[in-house]
Write a protein that holds these residues in place. Structure first.
Motif, PDB file in Angstrom:
ATOM      1  N   LEU A 129       0.815  -1.216   0.000  1.00 26.61           N
ATOM      2  CA  LEU A 129       0.000   0.000   0.000  1.00 26.61           C
ATOM      3  C   LEU A 129       0.849   1.266   0.000  1.00 26.61           C
ATOM      4  O   LEU A 129       0.316   2.371   0.149  1.00 26.61           O
ATOM      5  CB  LEU A 129      -0.929   0.009   1.223  1.00 26.61           C
ATOM      6  CG  LEU A 129      -1.881  -1.188   1.351  1.00 26.61           C
ATOM      7  CD1 LEU A 129      -2.656  -1.102   2.643  1.00 26.61           C
ATOM      8  CD2 LEU A 129      -2.817  -1.263   0.156  1.00 26.61           C
ATOM      9  N   LEU A 130       2.157   1.127  -0.160  1.00 22.41           N
ATOM     10  CA  LEU A 130       3.066   2.266  -0.066  1.00 22.41           C
ATOM     11  C   LEU A 130       3.787   2.503  -1.390  1.00 22.41           C
ATOM     12  O   LEU A 130       3.916   1.606  -2.217  1.00 22.41           O
ATOM     13  CB  LEU A 130       4.104   2.034   1.036  1.00 22.41           C
ATOM     14  CG  LEU A 130       3.574   1.793   2.452  1.00 22.41           C
ATOM     15  CD1 LEU A 130       4.728   1.467   3.391  1.00 22.41           C
ATOM     16  CD2 LEU A 130       2.827   3.015   2.963  1.00 22.41           C
ATOM     17  N   ILE A 131       4.271   3.727  -1.542  1.00 24.20           N
ATOM     18  CA  ILE A 131       5.131   4.093  -2.666  1.00 24.20           C
ATOM     19  C   ILE A 131       6.549   4.222  -2.127  1.00 24.20           C
ATOM     20  O   ILE A 131       6.787   4.910  -1.126  1.00 24.20           O
ATOM     21  CB  ILE A 131       4.673   5.414  -3.316  1.00 24.20           C
ATOM     22  CG1 ILE A 131       3.231   5.294  -3.812  1.00 24.20           C
ATOM     23  CG2 ILE A 131       5.610   5.784  -4.460  1.00 24.20           C
ATOM     24  CD1 ILE A 131       3.029   4.235  -4.868  1.00 24.20           C
ATOM     25  N   GLY A 132       7.502   3.536  -2.787  1.00 20.49           N
ATOM     26  CA  GLY A 132       8.870   3.544  -2.288  1.00 20.49           C
ATOM     27  C   GLY A 132       9.881   3.874  -3.364  1.00 20.49           C
ATOM     28  O   GLY A 132       9.563   3.965  -4.556  1.00 20.49           O
ATOM     29  N   SER A 133      11.130   4.043  -2.929  1.00 18.22           N
ATOM     30  CA  SER A 133      12.202   4.379  -3.867  1.00 18.22           C
ATOM     31  C   SER A 133      13.532   3.910  -3.303  1.00 18.22           C
ATOM     32  O   SER A 133      13.677   3.667  -2.103  1.00 18.22           O
ATOM     33  CB  SER A 133      12.242   5.890  -4.128  1.00 18.22           C
ATOM     34  OG  SER A 133      12.571   6.595  -2.938  1.00 18.22           O
ATOM     35  N   PHE A 134      14.501   3.794  -4.203  1.00 17.72           N
ATOM     36  CA  PHE A 134      15.893   3.517  -3.849  1.00 17.72           C
ATOM     37  C   PHE A 134      16.733   4.528  -4.618  1.00 17.72           C
ATOM     38  O   PHE A 134      17.193   4.259  -5.728  1.00 17.72           O
ATOM     39  CB  PHE A 134      16.281   2.093  -4.227  1.00 17.72           C
ATOM     40  CG  PHE A 134      17.475   1.563  -3.486  1.00 17.72           C
ATOM     41  CD1 PHE A 134      18.511   2.403  -3.101  1.00 17.72           C
ATOM     42  CD2 PHE A 134      17.571   0.209  -3.169  1.00 17.72           C
ATOM     43  CE1 PHE A 134      19.609   1.925  -2.420  1.00 17.72           C
ATOM     44  CE2 PHE A 134      18.667  -0.286  -2.497  1.00 17.72           C
ATOM     45  CZ  PHE A 134      19.687   0.571  -2.117  1.00 17.72           C
ATOM     46  N   PRO A 135      16.919   5.738  -4.050  1.00 19.46           N
ATOM     47  CA  PRO A 135      17.585   6.820  -4.799  1.00 19.46           C
ATOM     48  C   PRO A 135      18.950   6.440  -5.351  1.00 19.46           C
ATOM     49  O   PRO A 135      19.301   6.850  -6.460  1.00 19.46           O
ATOM     50  CB  PRO A 135      17.688   7.943  -3.753  1.00 19.46           C
ATOM     51  CG  PRO A 135      16.584   7.668  -2.782  1.00 19.46           C
ATOM     52  CD  PRO A 135      16.489   6.180  -2.709  1.00 19.46           C
ATOM     53  N   ALA A 136      19.732   5.678  -4.608  1.00 21.34           N
ATOM     54  CA  ALA A 136      21.083   5.338  -5.060  1.00 21.34           C
ATOM     55  C   ALA A 136      21.061   4.486  -6.323  1.00 21.34           C
ATOM     56  O   ALA A 136      22.030   4.484  -7.095  1.00 21.34           O
ATOM     57  CB  ALA A 136      21.840   4.614  -3.951  1.00 21.34           C
ATOM     58  N   LEU A 137      19.968   3.763  -6.557  1.00 22.55           N
ATOM     59  CA  LEU A 137      19.854   2.903  -7.739  1.00 22.55           C
ATOM     60  C   LEU A 137      18.872   3.454  -8.759  1.00 22.55           C
ATOM     61  O   LEU A 137      18.607   2.804  -9.786  1.00 22.55           O
ATOM     62  CB  LEU A 137      19.406   1.497  -7.326  1.00 22.55           C
ATOM     63  CG  LEU A 137      20.294   0.755  -6.319  1.00 22.55           C
ATOM     64  CD1 LEU A 137      19.740  -0.637  -6.062  1.00 22.55           C
ATOM     65  CD2 LEU A 137      21.729   0.678  -6.809  1.00 22.55           C
TER      66      LEU A 137
END
Length: 310
Positions: A129-137
């Motif tokens: 139910l969440l929006i996520g990210s991995f900025p380094a990748l």
């Protein structure tokens, strides 16, 4: 106390300090949670350039090269099997009778899939139910499935080259692949970020205010970050009992990934705000009363330009 411009300015300052600096209108939770990690092969794990005539290479699948231990997972890259024997089954003394060293070919050919849930005092939300990210990748996750992270990308994000000499003390003659390393993979949850004063980002505006201010654009989100613990190797040892007089001590070196769930989750707390505001108002009132007394009795009444504060 009269309500003059100085009092108003001071009260505005207190208001700014409470909301923007101390965030006393919020009840702040530090979330934790649960997670599940699985692996999937995404390319052919054929022997690589680090395999040579001196060291053999074995190809292990995702069940063989990974060990799930407390707070994360261990990925094997290099193995030393030490064969030991004892004179009789009741002897406590063992001696080495053989040794075999080999690489595990292709751990970087696998993908790590993570499913996780955030839990705090006021909230419990699944990763789906969440929006996520991995900025380094430069990766984003939309909640349609588990978060997919390539092991090779995770290692590269820490500038770790497994073929370079290890930085573990007294192990410079071996490579990172042969002595292992430790990575800290963090999942940070938040619902508190909007542009703040002079372009800065202040974590003071909670998602809960969306009920009052429908223009608020954000929801609960999370982001990954990864760091390497320098000058550290990692290994785990297993004992494989072959018979009553023989055993194999298997020393597995590799990448230890600690997974940490943390962050800041804000929850609107009207009672906390009222108490803090009342206390702040009392402090301001006392400050002006004390200042008035100091000016009344310390500063001579005949002094030119004397200011009187009621």
């Amino acid at each position: 106390m009269k309500l003059n411009i100085s009092t108003i300015l001071l009260m505005l300052f207190v208001f700014w300090y409470i909301f923007f600096i101390r965030r006393d209108h919020l009840s702040i939770d530090t979330p934790t949670g649960a997670y599940q990690i699985t692996f999937k092969m995404i390319q052919d794990p054929t022997p690589k350039t680090y395999c040579n005539l001196t060291h053999n290479c074995l190809v292990w699948d995702e069940f063989e090269f990974s060990d799930f231990i407390d707070s994360g997972v261990f990925i094997t890259t290099y193995v030393v099997d030490v064969e030991e024997s004892r004179a009789d089954p009741y002897s406590p003394f063992l001696k080495e009778v053989g040794r075999k060293e080999y690489y595990i070919s292709g751990p970087e050919a696998f993908q790590m899939k993570i499913e996780h849930t955030m839990v705090s005092r006021h909230h419990s939300v699944s990763q789906r139910l969440l929006i996520g990210s991995f900025p380094a990748l430069n990766q984003t996750f939309d909640g349609t499935g588990p978060d997919k992270i390539n092991i090779s990308d995770l290692i590269s994000a820490t500038n770790l080259n497994l073929e370079e000499p290890s930085d573990v003390r007294n192990q410079e003659n071996a490579t990172h692949r042969q002595r292992g390393s430790i990575l800290a993979l963090k999942i940070k949850y938040k619902n508190l970020q909007v542009p703040g004063f002079l372009g800065r980002v202040n974590d003071w505006f909670p998602k809960d205010w969306a009920l009052v201010y429908p223009f608020y654009p954000q929801d609960y989100t999370y982001s990954y970050s990864v760091d390497r613990l320098k000058n550290s190797g990692y290994k785990i040892s297993d004992v494989i009992q072959r018979s009553s007089t023989r055993r194999t001590v298997r020393k597995k070196y590799g990448i230890r990934i600690y997974l940490v769930q943390t962050g800041l989750i804000g929850h609107w707390d009207i009672f906390k705000l009222v108490f803090v505001w009342m206390g702040s108002y009392a402090i301001v009132l006392r400050f002006w009363q004390n200042l008035s007394l100091c000016l009344r009795y310390v500063w001579p009444a005949s002094a030119p330009g004397r200011v009187h504060i009621d």
